[in-house]
Scaffold this active site. Structure first.
Site, PDB file in Angstrom:
ATOM      1  N   CYS A  45       0.828  -1.280  -0.074  1.00  0.00           N
ATOM      2  CA  CYS A  45       0.123  -0.062  -0.132  1.00  0.00           C
ATOM      3  C   CYS A  45       0.900   1.401   0.005  1.00  0.00           C
ATOM      4  CB  CYS A  45      -0.861   0.102   1.336  1.00  0.00           C
ATOM      5  SG  CYS A  45      -2.145  -1.497   1.332  1.00  0.00           S
TER       6      CYS A  45
HETATM    7  C1  BEZ Z   1       0.462  -4.710   1.829  1.00  0.00           C
HETATM    8  O1  BEZ Z   1       0.114  -3.360   1.682  1.00  0.00           O
HETATM    9  O2  BEZ Z   1       1.757  -5.004   1.779  1.00  0.00           O
HETATM   10  C2  BEZ Z   1      -0.434  -5.586   2.337  1.00  0.00           C
HETATM   11  C3  BEZ Z   1      -1.790  -5.079   3.059  1.00  0.00           C
HETATM   12  C4  BEZ Z   1      -2.413  -6.212   3.529  1.00  0.00           C
HETATM   13  C5  BEZ Z   1      -2.226  -7.334   3.743  1.00  0.00           C
HETATM   14  C6  BEZ Z   1      -1.145  -7.798   2.670  1.00  0.00           C
HETATM   15  C7  BEZ Z   1      -0.207  -7.026   2.489  1.00  0.00           C
END
Ligand code: BEZ
Length: 212
Positions: A45
């Protein structure tokens, strides 16, 4: 209920990092990209939001506003923003909805219980000037999105809403396009003189406005 192409994009009022926004008012008569991410302070994210911030001039050029969302709180969003700038070099320059009560997530069906019961998946909605849904995409949490593809789709949507053409596989702005199947050969001769018929149903012509 799921949202499908051609549906009215539901309107909402939401708290964002840029204040309270009423979606349709904020969007005006331009285009909008509404996209969700699963959670703040997560690696994928962080890269996604920084990338979108870095593409602001590209979205502006396409008369498109961008708005992000997660179910994390406003306090969490504000705590996370410096990390995004630190890691990607881009300061967040679009609003991020704090959807703690899941109002918008539910409205747009962004929580998929069999994937994760509490977090939003990576949804994308492109909304047109008429407030109709033009594109939906759903990615899992583990896969960051390709935002160049979103720009490519916007180019195609904006071109094909103004001209009776479609865009082929992997098309990019400036490349040849396909004459719409609703256009007769007679009309095609008039509108797209010199077009090439690879098959009777596959007629190719330079992109309108970029000929020669
Ligand atoms: C991420 O943004 O890396 C992420 C967010 C939620 C679950 C798994 C990965």
């Amino acid at each position: 209920m799921s949202i499908r192409l051609g549906d009215d994009a539901p309107d909402f009022t939401a708290e964002t990092t840029q204040g309270t926004i009423q979606f349709h008012d904020w969007k005006g008569d331009g285009w909008a990209v509404l996209f969700s991410h699963p959670a703040d302070f997560t690696p994928v994210c962080t890269t996604e939001l920084g990338r979108v911030a870095g593409l602001k001039s590209e979205f502006d050029r396409r008369n498109t506003k961008v708005i992000g969302l997660s179910v994390d709180s406003m306090e969490s969003h504000h705590g996370w923003l410096p990390d995004i700038e630190d890691v990607t070099g881009n300061k967040l320059n679009f609003p991020l909805i704090a959807d703690s009560d899941r109002k918008v997530s539910d409205l747009y069906d962004m929580i998929h219980p069999n994937a994760d019961n509490t977090l939003t998946v990576r949804s994308v909605f492109i909304v047109g000037p008429d407030n109709k849904i033009k594109l939906t995409l759903t990615y899992p949490a583990s896969t960051g999105r390709n935002f160049d593809e979103l720009l490519r789709v916007l180019d195609s949507l904006q071109l094909t809403s103004n001209h009776s053409v479609a865009t082929p596989a992997d098309w990019r702005d400036g490349q040849d396009v396909i004459i719409g199947t609703g256009v007769t050969d007679e009309e095609a001769n008039e509108k797209f003189p010199g077009y090439e018929a690879k098959k009777p149903y596959l007629r190719v012509t330079p992109q309108p406005g970029k000929e020669g």
